[in-house]
Design a protein around this motif. Structure first.
Motif, PDB file in Angstrom:
ATOM      1  N   THR A 254     -15.481  -7.945   8.347  1.00  0.00           N
ATOM      2  CA  THR A 254     -15.341  -6.487   8.336  1.00  0.00           C
ATOM      3  C   THR A 254     -15.827  -5.894   9.657  1.00  0.00           C
ATOM      4  O   THR A 254     -15.166  -5.031  10.242  1.00  0.00           O
ATOM      5  CB  THR A 254     -16.099  -5.882   7.141  1.00  0.00           C
TER       6      THR A 254
ATOM      7  N   GLU B 284      -6.943  -2.523   4.949  1.00  0.00           N
ATOM      8  CA  GLU B 284      -7.137  -1.073   5.083  1.00  0.00           C
ATOM      9  C   GLU B 284      -7.702  -0.726   6.464  1.00  0.00           C
ATOM     10  O   GLU B 284      -7.288   0.251   7.079  1.00  0.00           O
ATOM     11  CB  GLU B 284      -8.073  -0.576   3.971  1.00  0.00           C
TER      12      GLU B 284
ATOM     13  N   GLU C 164      -9.549  -4.855   1.722  1.00  0.00           N
ATOM     14  CA  GLU C 164     -10.477  -4.076   2.549  1.00  0.00           C
ATOM     15  C   GLU C 164     -10.172  -4.298   4.033  1.00  0.00           C
ATOM     16  O   GLU C 164     -10.135  -3.343   4.810  1.00  0.00           O
ATOM     17  CB  GLU C 164     -11.922  -4.467   2.249  1.00  0.00           C
TER      18      GLU C 164
END
Length: 185
Positions: free
Chosen positions: A53, A121, A118
């Motif tokens: 991330t 996105e 995630e």
């Protein structure tokens, strides 16, 4: 200092991913690349998901900064030649130097995002200067279904960048001109 260290670790993770691929992306490999003591990366990003991330967030930040720089350097896109010049500049940057390394990391993350909504996105920024410039260009040239044509044009360009990352070489200007002409039809 914490923010600087997180940025350093995310940048190092991009480098590890570009050099070693997704399997080589480990906390230890990032520690080594960042020249940090063992355990530093895992102290900041406990899990592999947290590391990915941070990497993807940093990658998108760098890509958007690059697009803003290119956009600021170009005149308003009024002619096909100006649009093709802008696309040529972007594709060259994506295929050389640090841009190439980011492209390699981006495509690895794109594949990884198939199983991670995630990441997906984050990889698709809502405010994209490049997409907006192409969309406005097509709209001012009377193109119907501007959103679809913008998406198709940018996806084709992205495919050409991917092809040249794998096979080497530059993207011929004629190929870019052909894509733009097709989008305008």
């Amino acid at each position: 200092m914490t923010s600087d260290r997180r940025t350093l670790l995310a940048d190092s993770a991009i480098d590890v991913l570009a050099d070693q691929g997704i399997r080589g992306l480990t906390h230890r490999a990032v520690d080594r690349k960042a020249a940090m003591p063992p355990g530093t990366t895992s102290a900041y990003f406990r899990t592999r998901a947290a590391l990915l991330t941070a990497l993807v967030t940093r990658l998108v930040h760098l890509d958007q900064a690059e697009l803003r720089t290119i956009s600021d350097a170009l005149p308003p896109l009024r002619t096909v030649e100006e649009l093709v010049n802008g696309i040529t500049l972007l594709t060259r940057q994506r295929l050389t130097g640090e841009g190439r390394r980011r492209s390699l990391a981006r495509y690895a993350c794109a594949v990884e995002s198939v199983r991670d909504p995630e990441l997906r996105e984050i990889l698709v920024p809502r405010d994209n200067v490049g997409r907006e410039a192409v969309r406005q260009f097509l709209a001012t040239h009377g193109v119907r279904d501007v959103e679809s044509r913008t998406h198709t044009l940018l996806t084709c360009i992205d495919g050409l960048v991917f092809d040249r990352l794998v096979s080497g070489g530059d993207i011929p200007r004629e190929a870019l001109e052909g894509l733009v002409a097709a989008a305008l039809r």
